[in-house]
Enzyme design. Structure first.
Site, PDB file in Angstrom:
ATOM      1  N   GLN A 114       0.851  -1.199   0.000  1.00 52.86           N
ATOM      2  CA  GLN A 114       0.000   0.000   0.000  1.00 52.86           C
ATOM      3  C   GLN A 114       0.882   1.243   0.000  1.00 52.86           C
ATOM      4  OE1 GLN A 114      -3.441  -0.612   3.076  1.00 52.86           O
ATOM      5  NE2 GLN A 114      -1.772  -1.935   3.646  1.00 52.86           N
ATOM      6  N   HIS A 131      -1.535   1.685  -4.153  1.00 51.03           N
ATOM      7  CA  HIS A 131      -1.911   3.087  -3.923  1.00 51.03           C
ATOM      8  C   HIS A 131      -1.070   4.085  -4.712  1.00 51.03           C
ATOM      9  CE1 HIS A 131      -3.994   1.966   0.161  1.00 51.03           C
ATOM     10  NE2 HIS A 131      -4.634   1.531  -0.906  1.00 51.03           N
ATOM     11  N   CYS A 139      -1.401  14.273 -15.036  1.00 56.93           N
ATOM     12  CA  CYS A 139      -2.304  15.419 -15.086  1.00 56.93           C
ATOM     13  C   CYS A 139      -3.588  15.089 -14.332  1.00 56.93           C
ATOM     14  CB  CYS A 139      -2.612  15.766 -16.537  1.00 56.93           C
ATOM     15  SG  CYS A 139      -3.815  17.095 -16.645  1.00 56.93           S
ATOM     16  N   CYS A 142      -6.424  15.399 -17.704  1.00 65.69           N
ATOM     17  CA  CYS A 142      -6.418  14.426 -18.822  1.00 65.69           C
ATOM     18  C   CYS A 142      -5.703  13.132 -18.456  1.00 65.69           C
ATOM     19  CB  CYS A 142      -5.815  15.054 -20.082  1.00 65.69           C
ATOM     20  SG  CYS A 142      -4.021  15.296 -19.983  1.00 65.69           S
ATOM     21  N   CYS A 172      -3.202  19.741 -21.794  1.00 65.00           N
ATOM     22  CA  CYS A 172      -4.551  20.290 -21.585  1.00 65.00           C
ATOM     23  C   CYS A 172      -4.560  21.456 -20.595  1.00 65.00           C
ATOM     24  CB  CYS A 172      -5.485  19.199 -21.084  1.00 65.00           C
ATOM     25  SG  CYS A 172      -5.180  18.751 -19.373  1.00 65.00           S
ATOM     26  N   GLY A 209       2.969  -4.506   8.931  1.00 66.28           N
ATOM     27  CA  GLY A 209       3.006  -3.058   9.122  1.00 66.28           C
ATOM     28  C   GLY A 209       1.831  -2.304   8.537  1.00 66.28           C
ATOM     29  N   THR A 210       0.665  -2.899   8.643  1.00 69.23           N
ATOM     30  CA  THR A 210      -0.527  -2.161   8.199  1.00 69.23           C
ATOM     31  C   THR A 210      -1.595  -2.206   9.284  1.00 69.23           C
ATOM     32  OG1 THR A 210      -2.347  -2.081   6.589  1.00 69.23           O
ATOM     33  CG2 THR A 210      -1.228  -4.203   6.823  1.00 69.23           C
TER      34      THR A 210
END
Ligand code: APR
Length: 266
Positions: A114, A131, A139, A142, A172, A209-210
């Site tokens: 993650q 993640h 961007c 776009c 854009c 570790g989460t």
């Protein structure tokens, strides 16, 4: 190093290593805790200094970026500065070593993270990021990747600018944002498919570790359990839950090197 651990924990490490050595499909999910010993604060750690009065809704949601792109961009540039000089710790190295060892054994060791840092890659692991990536930009309008801000190398020749000023897209004119999955956004389809498949078919699922608070990643351990896998958790402050089979309540940087030593010697 084993001598520094309690006899109960040593017994659990040995039990886990034995279980792992006998199984062929391993799926590992890491979270911010694995990078804590490299000096990167976890998300549940209190924000410090400049950012202590901001919450996740101010800094890590698409709405926050729409409302105040400068603020969100500055926060990520600040985080990049914190992470820039951090290096993998013994936990990252141990997992890379295990994956390397698995190439010549019957085991398949699939690593899912993650985390948005690249410490697993720096250690030499093959890893799927759920993640996104702290060092990539795209961007906000776009979606086209914005290459100029990519960190070019790990050897001190970095080309990253930590400037707070917003950048606009050459295609854009939209604002450039970090290529990170914010709260309320969908996970990258291919990464999620890899993670779901690995969790559903593994023999052992290891969560490291989460806090397992953020879904859908947090649901992978349930998926693995429902599919018949055994669950191991490595966390000095384990999450209260009943589905874990073996809990190793110690830092990942202490447990994983021991673990790998045991597995590779069995
Ligand atoms: N070794 C192992 N675990 C550790 C260590 C360590 N040395 N130090 C801390 N931990 C544990 C903590 O006890 C905590 O349970 O790591 C966990 C970190 O939890 P979080 O900060 O919630 O990190 P994570 O679970 O990765 O967060 C999930 O939330 O903010 C979002 O998108 C962000 O990917 C992140 C997601």
């Amino acid at each position: 190093m084993l001598a520094e651990l309690s006899p109960a924990l040593i017994a659990e490490v040995k039990r886990a290593a034995k279980l792992l050595a006998a199984q062929s499909r391993i799926c590992i999910l890491t979270g911010a805790g694995i990078s804590a010993e490299s000096g990167i604060p976890t998300f549940r750690d209190k924000q410090t200094g400049l950012w202590e009065n901001y919450g996740v809704e101010d800094l890590a949601t698409p709405e926050a970026f729409m409302r105040d792109p400068e603020l969100v961009w500055s926060w990520y540039q600040w985080r990049r500065q914190i992470v820039a000089d951090k290096v993998p710790n013994p936990a990252h190295h141990a997992l890379a070593q295990w994956q390397y060892h698995a190439q010549t054994s019957e085991q398949e060791v699939i690593l899912i993270t993650q985390n948005v840092d690249d410490l697993h890659e720096q250690a030499g692991s093959t890893v799927t990021h759920l993640h996104g990536h702290l060092w990539r930009n795209r961007c906000g309008q776009c979606e086209i990747p914005y290459q100029d801000q990519l960190r070019a190398s790990y050897d001190g020749q970095d080309t990253v600018s930590f400037e707070d000023e917003l950048i606009t897209c050459p295609h854009c004119n939209g604002y450039i944002r970090p290529d990170i999955v914010w709260f309320g956004e969908t996970l990258p389809a291919q990464a999620w498919e890899t993670a779901e498949k690995a969790a559903a078919k593994c023999d052992v699922f290891i969560s490291i570790g989460t806090s397992r608070l953020v879904y859908p990643a947090a649901g992978l351990s349930q998926l693995a359990k429902q599919s018949g896998a055994q669950l191991i958790e490595i966390n000095p402050d384990p999450t209260p839950n009943t589905i874990v089979d073996i809990t190793l309540a110690e830092k990942a940087g202490i447990i994983l090197p021991l673990f790998i030593e045991e597995i590779t010697s069995l």
